[in-house]
Design a protein around this motif. Structure first.
Motif, PDB file in Angstrom:
ATOM      1  N   GLU A 239       0.838  -1.215   0.000  1.00  0.00           N
ATOM      2  CA  GLU A 239       0.000   0.000   0.000  1.00  0.00           C
ATOM      3  C   GLU A 239       0.867   1.257   0.000  1.00  0.00           C
ATOM      4  OE1 GLU A 239      -3.080   0.319  -0.713  1.00  0.00           O
ATOM      5  OE2 GLU A 239      -3.199  -1.869  -0.836  1.00  0.00           O
ATOM      6  N   ALA A 240       1.953   1.210   0.759  1.00  0.00           N
ATOM      7  CA  ALA A 240       2.860   2.370   0.800  1.00  0.00           C
ATOM      8  C   ALA A 240       3.450   2.629  -0.585  1.00  0.00           C
ATOM      9  CB  ALA A 240       3.976   2.141   1.819  1.00  0.00           C
ATOM     10  N   ALA A 241       3.805   1.553  -1.286  1.00  0.00           N
ATOM     11  CA  ALA A 241       4.380   1.705  -2.624  1.00  0.00           C
ATOM     12  C   ALA A 241       3.338   2.258  -3.588  1.00  0.00           C
ATOM     13  CB  ALA A 241       4.907   0.362  -3.126  1.00  0.00           C
ATOM     14  N   ARG A 242       2.120   1.777  -3.467  1.00  0.00           N
ATOM     15  CA  ARG A 242       1.062   2.218  -4.368  1.00  0.00           C
ATOM     16  C   ARG A 242       0.770   3.709  -4.158  1.00  0.00           C
ATOM     17  NH1 ARG A 242      -4.733   0.461  -5.420  1.00  0.00           N
ATOM     18  NH2 ARG A 242      -4.911   0.562  -3.167  1.00  0.00           N
ATOM     19  N   ALA A 243       0.861   4.129  -2.882  1.00  0.00           N
ATOM     20  CA  ALA A 243       0.523   5.512  -2.552  1.00  0.00           C
ATOM     21  C   ALA A 243       1.695   6.470  -2.777  1.00  0.00           C
ATOM     22  CB  ALA A 243       0.074   5.579  -1.089  1.00  0.00           C
ATOM     23  N   ALA A 244       2.904   5.914  -2.949  1.00  0.00           N
ATOM     24  CA  ALA A 244       4.090   6.791  -2.995  1.00  0.00           C
ATOM     25  C   ALA A 244       4.033   7.726  -4.206  1.00  0.00           C
ATOM     26  CB  ALA A 244       5.357   5.936  -3.048  1.00  0.00           C
ATOM     27  N   SER A 245       4.195   9.002  -3.942  1.00  0.00           N
ATOM     28  CA  SER A 245       4.058  10.018  -4.991  1.00  0.00           C
ATOM     29  C   SER A 245       5.402  10.291  -5.651  1.00  0.00           C
ATOM     30  CB  SER A 245       3.506  11.301  -4.384  1.00  0.00           C
ATOM     31  OG  SER A 245       4.274  11.636  -3.240  1.00  0.00           O
ATOM     32  N   ILE A 246       5.346  10.935  -6.816  1.00  0.00           N
ATOM     33  CA  ILE A 246       6.556  11.329  -7.554  1.00  0.00           C
ATOM     34  C   ILE A 246       7.478  12.144  -6.637  1.00  0.00           C
ATOM     35  CG2 ILE A 246       7.396  12.776  -9.468  1.00  0.00           C
ATOM     36  CD1 ILE A 246       5.975  10.473 -10.641  1.00  0.00           C
ATOM     37  N   GLU A 247       8.744  11.801  -6.629  1.00  0.00           N
ATOM     38  CA  GLU A 247       9.797  12.457  -5.848  1.00  0.00           C
ATOM     39  C   GLU A 247       9.768  12.144  -4.354  1.00  0.00           C
ATOM     40  OE1 GLU A 247      12.677  13.699  -6.841  1.00  0.00           O
ATOM     41  OE2 GLU A 247      12.098  13.312  -8.904  1.00  0.00           O
TER      42      GLU A 247
END
Ligand code: 4AD
Ligand code: MG
Length: 437
Positions: free
Chosen positions: A67-75
């Motif tokens: 979930e953290a990876a899916r939510a991780a935003s650009i930069e």
């Protein structure tokens, strides 16, 4: 918690190509691109060395990490562990399959998206320096300076540290930045030259790398208000010897870049063939010959006019080799240059122009050693003697023939990287309209 020891530590992305498929590795960096579809997320991770594609599958790592990876935003920054595998479609032919994902610093929605105006990129320069283009340019610049420093060391030049606050103009009053120095007038240095002249009578051959400041009112693709200036000064060297030193130095810079930075030049879309084709010695053309050829091509220039952006472009457009323009008339150049003994209307000087329209990257000359001649010239040009007294002193205490030059580092970067505008050759450009960020 986030600090890792060097032993167990993450590897750089550029090193992953050497990892066999099936081996485990940890990488860390910033999220360059991300795309999700249901149970799979693709992240392109960036570090200082490159990018790698990482596939994150639900079930391949703990759910909260997925979930953290899916939510991780650009930069956003992240540390990712995974198994290397072959993937023809991935850049570099390899990808990583994640077994662990940890966000380090979450990024707000990044202000720079794919198609942005030049102004927005400049306003966000503190973030744009992370771009692959800026990253590549800074690496090329570092190699240019590394190549120069290696050559300078091999050739017995001593690096020195001249001041930036000065009381005298080196290159004339029109581009001086004046400031209040504890109640007195002082200026930001336009050139370390005069100080280097003093120092070469101690050390023989000296160089400095400093910022130089020019209050340039002109908006051109090759002028900055603050630029990095690599300056050399050599005792016992005449104008011809000075040009030979310039040739060797420029060749050493080019060779270093061609040796170490081919990937970066490719990323920048710079064709390396013209750089590989550069050969010394460079051609010497006198100012008079240059003006004649410009006039022959219909340009509106009179003998005695200085060469500007347009003229230099015309002289170097379509040309494959750098060229020295020598023997400028006195009225084009600064008072400190050595008078030509064969023609007192000329100076023993040379500008080095880069090929393909890039124009001047070096200005140099032999220096006048005759005290009285210098004073007379300064009087003719209405230059106050008093602030230059120390400089004139150098002619009174065992002067010797000497020469030197200054290379505009960003001018060289612009040429070697093939950049349209000089502002991209420096991470935080200062121009007539910009001093932030
Ligand atoms: O030709 P310039 O003005 O010569 C000097 O300053 C000499 N005193 C140097 C010396 O003999 N030690 O400047 C030298 C070089 C130029 O050839 C150009 O490459 C660069 O400095 N330069 C600039 N680069 C970026 N922005 C500007 N506004 C520049 N002005 C000069
Ligand atoms: Mg010049």
């Amino acid at each position: 918690m986030l600090m890792m020891s060097a032993m167990s530590g993450p590897v750089r992305i550029s090193e992953l190509v050497d990892h066999e498929p099936g081996t485990e590795a940890t990488v860390r960096g910033w999220i360059f691109r991300t795309r999700s579809s249901g149970k799979i997320t693709f992240i392109t991770l960036r570090d200082q060395t490159g990018i790698i594609q990482i596939t994150i599958k639900k079930g391949g790592l703990p759910d909260d990490e997925f979930e953290a990876a899916r939510a991780a935003s650009i930069e956003s920054s992240a540390i990712i562990k995974g198994i290397m595998s072959v993937d023809e479609r991935a850049p570099g032919g390899k990808e990583m399959r994640a077994s662990s994902f940890r966000t380090v610093g979450t990024a707000l929605p990044f202000p720079i998206t794919e198609y942005q105006s030049e102004e927005l990129l400049l306003d966000n320069r503190h973030l744009w320096v992370r771009s692959r283009e800026q990253n590549a340019i800074m690496k090329v610049k570092a190699s240019i300076l590394e190549g120069a420093r290696e050559w300078l060391k091999e050739n017995d030049f001593v690096e020195v540290t001249p001041p930036i606050f000065t009381t005298n103009a080196c290159e004339g009053g029109t581009t001086l930045f004046k400031l209040d120095y504890f109640g007195r007038d002082a200026y930001l240095s336009q050139s370390a030259q005069m100080y280097l002249e003093a120092l070469c009578f101690s050390l023989g051959r000296v160089y400095s790398l400093t910022p130089s400041f020019r209050a340039e009112k002109s908006r051109t693709p090759r002028h900055l208000a603050e630029y990095w200036h690599l300056e050399l000064e050599e005792a016992w060297v005449d104008n011809e010897g000075n040009m030979e030193i310039q040739e060797q130095l420029v060749m050493a810079m080019l060779e270093k870049v061609l040796q170490d930075r081919r990937d970066e030049l490719q990323l920048l879309g710079r064709d390396v063939e013209p750089l590989e084709a550069v050969e010394s010695p460079f051609k010497r053309v006198t100012y008079s010959q240059a003006v004649e050829s410009l006039r022959g091509n219909g340009m509106d220039i009179c003998h005695g006019d200085d060469l500007g952006t347009l003229e230099e472009r015309a002289l170097t457009q379509g040309k494959r080799q750098p060229v020295f323009i020598t023997s400028f008339p006195k009225k084009c150049k600064a008072f400190y240059m050595k008078e030509d003994p064969d023609d007192s209307s000329l100076y023993k000087c040379a500008d080095l122009l880069a090929p393909d329209g890039y124009g001047e990257i070096i200005g140099g000359s032999e220096r006048e050693t005759d005290h009285d001649l210098l004073v007379r010239r300064m009087q003719e040009e209405d230059i106050l003697i008093e602030p230059y007294q120390w400089y004139l002193d150098l002619r009174k205490y065992g002067s010797v023939p000497h020469s030197g030059f200054g290379l505009g580092v960003e001018r060289a970067v612009r040429w070697i990287c093939g950049l349209e505008h000089i502002r991209d050759a420096i991470p935080f450009p200062r121009t007539i309209t910009r001093v932030y960020p």
